[in-house]
Design an enzyme around this catalytic site. Structure first.
Site, short mmCIF file in Angstrom:
data_model
loop_
_atom_site.label_atom_id
_atom_site.label_comp_id
_atom_site.label_asym_id
_atom_site.label_seq_id
_atom_site.Cartn_x
_atom_site.Cartn_y
_atom_site.Cartn_z
N CYS A 73 -1.44 2.66 8.32
CA CYS A 73 -1.67 2.62 9.78
C CYS A 73 -0.50 3.21 10.56
O CYS A 73 -0.68 4.01 11.48
CB CYS A 73 -1.95 1.20 10.23
N HIS A 103 0.31 -1.47 16.70
CA HIS A 103 1.65 -1.06 16.29
C HIS A 103 2.26 -0.14 17.34
O HIS A 103 1.55 0.70 17.92
CB HIS A 103 1.60 -0.31 14.96
C1 2RA Z 1 1.30 -3.46 7.81
N1 2RA Z 1 0.98 -1.06 7.58
O1 2RA Z 1 1.31 -3.28 9.01
C2 2RA Z 1 0.98 -2.33 6.85
C3 2RA Z 1 -0.31 -2.55 6.13
N2 2RA Z 1 -1.41 -2.72 6.99
O2 2RA Z 1 1.53 -4.55 7.27
#
Ligand code: 2RA
Length: 329
Positions: A126, A234
C-alpha cells in the site's frame, strides 16, 4: 465473468467486495472464499446472498479472476492451483511481488506491461502504490535520481487486531495486542520485521517495489516507515531529487493532470491532504508541494491515500478492469 474473492471476510477482502459493487464490476458470478470456519456463511453482494465456499470448491468452479487477500502462505499454496484451473490471480500479499516472472502492477504506472500470459499478478504494498502514482509523471518529465520517504501509516494496515488495540487503549480498557507497545498517543518506527541492514521489511518493500514498478533500478530510494494511531489512510513525506531542473508551477500542473491524483495544496487556506479526508476515496492526494531549499533540483511533497482502497482493494480491482478492457482474461 466469474470472480472469486479469496479472503472475503478479511479487512481488505471486505473492501474489495465493496469496491467491486461500487464500480459495478462486470461479474456474472461471485465466489467468496474464506477459511473453513466461515464456509457456509453468506455474504450479501448487490442485494444477493452468496455462500462462502472453500478453496477447493472455488478452484473447481474455475473462476476467470481470483482476487486474493489471504496472506502470503495461502497465496503461495493456492494461487498456482487457481492458475492451473485457468484463473488469473491478482494477489495482495507480498508473496509474488519480487518474483521476476510476476508483474507488479499499479495501473496508472505500468498496466501496459500486462499480457494474456500473466496468470499471477502481484498487487504492490500500500505505501508503495500511493508513492509511485505520484513519482511516475514526475519521473517521465524530470527523471528522478533519488527518493527519501518517511511514512505515517494507519493501524488499518496491520489489521483488525491493531484497530481493536487502538480503540481499546483510547477507552482505557485492556485487550488483544497487535503491537509490542501502546499505539495510542504514540508512534512506532517499526512496521513488519527488522532486517540485517537495520531497515524493516516494510521499508525494503518500498525500496525494491518502487524500482520494479518504475522499471528503473537507477532510482535510489530510502524509506523510514512509521505506524501512527490513525484510521483513514497512510501519509507520506516525500523528498525527490531530480536529474534535471524543474519548474514548480509545471510540477503542480503535471500532478493536477496525472491519472489517479488529486492535488490539495492551498496552505493559505489551510488546505492539504489528511487521512480523514482520504478515507474511503480511491485517489491519491498530494499537497505541501514546495522546493527543497537545501537542494537545487529537489522537491518536497505530502502524499495521502486510503491504504485499504487505492493501497490495496481498488488497485487490485483496477488491474482486473484493465485485464477485461484489454481482453487479457
Ligand atoms: C502495513 N503496508 O501498513 C503494510 C501492510 N498492509 O502494515
Amino acid at each position: 465473468m466469474k470472480v472469486a474473492v479469496v479472503g472475503a471476510t478479511g479487512l481488505v477482502g471486505t473492501v474489495m467486495l465493496k469496491v467491486l459493487e461500487e464500480r459495478n464490476f462486470p461479474l456474472t458470478e461471485l465466489i467468496p472464499v474464506a477459511s473453513e470456519k466461515s464456509v457456509g456463511k453468506e455474504i450479501t453482494f448487490k442485494g444477493k446472498k452468496f455462500p462462502i465456499v472453500s478453496m477447493d470448491t472455488a478452484i473447481g468452479m474455475r473462476p476467470d479472476i481470483a482476487l486474493f487477500s489471504a496472506g502470503g502462505n495461502t497465496s503461495l499454496e493456492h494461487a498456482p492451483r487457481f492458475k492451473e484451473a485457468g484463473t488469473t490471480v491478482i494477489d495482495n500479499s507480498s508473496a509474488w511481488r519480487m518474483d521476476p516472472n510476476v508483474k507488479l502492477i499499479v495501473p496508472e504506472v505500468n498496466a501496459h506491461e500486462l499480457s494474456i500470459d500473466n496468470k499471477i499478478i502481484a498487487n504492490p504494498n500500500c505505501s508503495t502504490i500511493q508513492m509511485v502514482v505520484v513519482l511516475k509523471p514526475l519521473h517521465d518529465k524530470y527523471k528522478i535520481k533519488r527518493v527519501v520517504v518517511s511514512t505515517y501509516q494507519s493501524v488499518t494496515g496491520t489489521g483488525v487486531k491493531a484497530v481493536e488495540q487502538l480503540m481499546n487503549e483510547r477507552k482505557g480498557i485492556d485487550g488483544p495486542k497487535a503491537y509490542p507497545y501502546e499505539i495510542d498517543l504514540n508512534v512506532l518506527p517499526h512496521i513488519d520485521v527488522f532486517m540485517e541492514n537495520g531497515y524493516t521489511k516494510e521499508e525494503m518493500k518500498m525500496v525494491n517495489e518502487t524500482n520494479k514498478i518504475m522499471s528503473d533500478n537507477s532510482i535510489k530510494v530510502t524509506a523510514t516507515t512509521v505506524r501512527i494511531p490513525v484510521m483513514g489512510g497512510h501519509s507520506e513525506s516525500v523528498n525527490i531529487e531530480f536529474e534535471n531542473d524543474f519548474d514548480l508551477a509545471e510540477v503542480r500542473s503535471i500532478l493536477e493532470k496525472a491519472p489517479g491524483i488529486i492535488v490539495v495544496d492551498d496552505v493559505a487556506n489551510l488546505k492539504y491532504p489528511m487521512p480523514k479526508d482520504a478515507h474511503e476515496k480511491d485517489e491519491v492526494f498530494v499537497g505541501r508541494i514546495r522546493r527543497d531549499e537545501s537542494h537545487a533540483r529537489a522537491l518536497n511533497l505530502w502524499i495521502v491515500a486510503d491504504n485499504l482502497r487505492k493501497g490495496a482493494a481498488t488497485n487490485a480491482v483496477q488491474i482486473a478492469e484493465y485485464l477485461i478492457q484489454k481482453e487479457l482474461v
